[in-house]
Design an enzyme around this catalytic site. Sequence first.
Site, PDB file in Angstrom:
ATOM      1  N   ASP A 157      33.288  32.722  15.646  1.00 18.19           N
ATOM      2  CA  ASP A 157      33.035  33.243  14.198  1.00 18.19           C
ATOM      3  C   ASP A 157      34.221  33.793  13.547  1.00 18.19           C
ATOM      4  OD1 ASP A 157      30.004  32.470  14.595  1.00 18.19           O
ATOM      5  OD2 ASP A 157      29.928  34.352  15.777  1.00 18.19           O
ATOM      6  N   HIS A 187      30.542  25.785  12.476  1.00 18.89           N
ATOM      7  CA  HIS A 187      31.348  26.004  11.535  1.00 18.89           C
ATOM      8  C   HIS A 187      31.117  25.707  10.129  1.00 18.89           C
ATOM      9  CE1 HIS A 187      34.565  25.076  15.139  1.00 18.89           C
ATOM     10  NE2 HIS A 187      33.967  26.104  15.090  1.00 18.89           N
TER      11      HIS A 187
END
Length: 448
Positions: free
Chosen positions: A37, A65
């Site tokens: 992340d 993503h």
Amino acid sequence: MSESSAINGNHYEQLHQGRTKMYKSKVAVVLGAQWGDEGKGKVVDMLASDVDIVCRCQGGNNAGHTVVANGTEFDFHLLPSGVVNEKCVSVIGNGVVIHLPSLFDEVLKNEAKGLQHLENRLIISDRAHLVFDFHQHVDGMQEAEKGGKSLGTTKKGIGPAYSSKATRNGIRVGELLGDFNLFSDKFKSIVATHVRLFPSINVDVEAELARYKDYAEKVRPYVKDTICFLHTALRNGKTILVEGANAAMLDIDFGTYPYVTSSNCSIGGVLTGLGLPPQTIGEVIGVVKAYTTRVGDGPFPTEQLNDIGDLLQTRGFEIGVTTKRKRRCGWLDIPLLKYTSLVNGYTCICITKLDILDTLPEIKVAVAYKKPNGEKLDHFPGTIAELGAIEVEYAVLPGWQTSTEHIRNFKELPENAQNYVRFLESELSVPVRWVGVGKGRESIINVH
């Protein structure tokens, strides 16, 4: 030296030079430097505008993503983030495990947001392994059995699919496209194995075979030998960008085992997941969030279970793209970053989400780990017991308490924000090339 030795020596040199010159271009790699992340997708999206090919090399739809392009937010799990660039080809390599229903669902959702002409620029490796629904059921059951000691997996079937691959009864994409009778036999065999081990799972074999017969025709136009494709591209001077999924601290070998994913998400996974030799690798870009986050369970030395953690979570909107779980938040961790840099050999760094720190009067950065007796560690702990027992030494840096969100030049950042970046650069001995201060690709500042 004898004449024959000299001839052999010259022959070796000629061969060696020939091998090193056979590739006209190098591969650039983007890797997460923490627990995921970090904003890899945004970095890939930025760089993809200047490359010919973007690749995924490992993991599955457990990755998530987010890319913002022209005001539209795209969420990718299996598709490479570079797919938003219509001028480049996207490759899903042999190291990826693919749940075909999820892949086509992802394609449809992103096409509805404006993604176009995917059929002409997506290539899937014939050697990539398939994730089946029963893999996902098994994943959920195994997590449930662990109770309070669960690993916090995404329950996407990734671990069980890699287990099938490792025990040599997995099924590859290429086998789905071959003799369907052979595929059927293999599918029945792998189902029987899983039912024997997990009697409570229920698989309608005939219905699944009918479904995968349809998937075979849907996926067929995308499938080819990606190894040959990539090597031909390199010999022809094409530029290739690899998007690592997950992150270094989730690597099956180098992460906080067993609280890791099931693939190699460090530099080694790039080579094995795409069939590339080491000499093809050029830039290795480590993506570092300006603070640290983690989804799910596992040790987290700099975690802040207080107002700071809440502020980072709220300002950073730290919600998992895949799991929708709140991310745990804490200070930046230099010992961790030194370790992942050691493993991956970062040639440069991109810092993301610097703007999330804008309101803080002071910012802590972990600079050392200590044993309970006060002795400093000179290595990253190899067990979760050792990591859980360490004490963290912090440096305290002054904040800047002004918005950086609309700044587009590094020298225009507040002095303390620049100092924060330079501090990280100095501690890691790796240059910081970009700094992110927002969600869109335009919010990435070129430092040099």
